[in-house]
Design a protein around this motif. Structure first.
Motif: not given
Length: 141
Positions: A99-106, A118-134
């Motif tokens: 969410e913070e990365i989206w706010q910075s980019i926007q 900015c339509l979406q930001v995806i943050v991958r924390e580990t090889p098997t886990s990521y979050v999408i913020y739209r």
């Protein structure tokens, strides 16, 4: 970096740009439900930012890739996320980081004459886990 394919956002814009980047940072989640994540630990975060728009700038870019990378990498690389003021009162979870990365980019995009979004930001924390913020529709100005 290995080529990644991420979930897409349906849109009617003429141009779509995706920028992959990574940075290393530490954090901790001071909440009893966070388990081992209550202790300081680090990640190499992988981030994908999706920007779209109908018009190019004077250089025929939607936005220069370097501007996107500099905005995030310089801000977060080799830092402790908990120390960043934008997380004040919030835990620096992957969800909040996206969410913070989206706010910075926007915020950067809003200064551009061609007004991409900015339509979406995806943050991958580990090889098997990521979050999408739209953002919700009304957040995209």
């Amino acid at each position: 970096m290995m080529q990644q394919f991420y979930p897409t956002v349906p849109h009617a814009y003429r141009f779509e740009l995706n920028k992959d980047m990574n940075f290393s940072a530490a954090h901790f989640i001071p909440h009893e439900e966070a388990g081992k994540c209550q202790s300081v630990h680090g990640h190499t975060y992988f981030v994908n930012v999706t920007v779209a728009g109908n018009r190019l700038d004077a250089s025929d870019f939607l936005i220069d890739f370097k501007l996107l990378k500099d905005a995030i990498h310089k801000k977060y690389d080799h830092t402790i996320l908990n120390d960043h003021p934008e997380f004040g009162g919030k835990f620096p979870t992957t969800e909040r980081l996206a969410e913070e990365i989206w706010q910075s980019i926007q915020a950067i995009l809003e200064t551009r004459d061609n007004k991409p979004v900015c339509l979406q930001v995806i943050v991958r924390e580990t090889p098997t886990s990521y979050v999408i913020y739209r953002p919700q529709q009304e957040e995209v100005r």
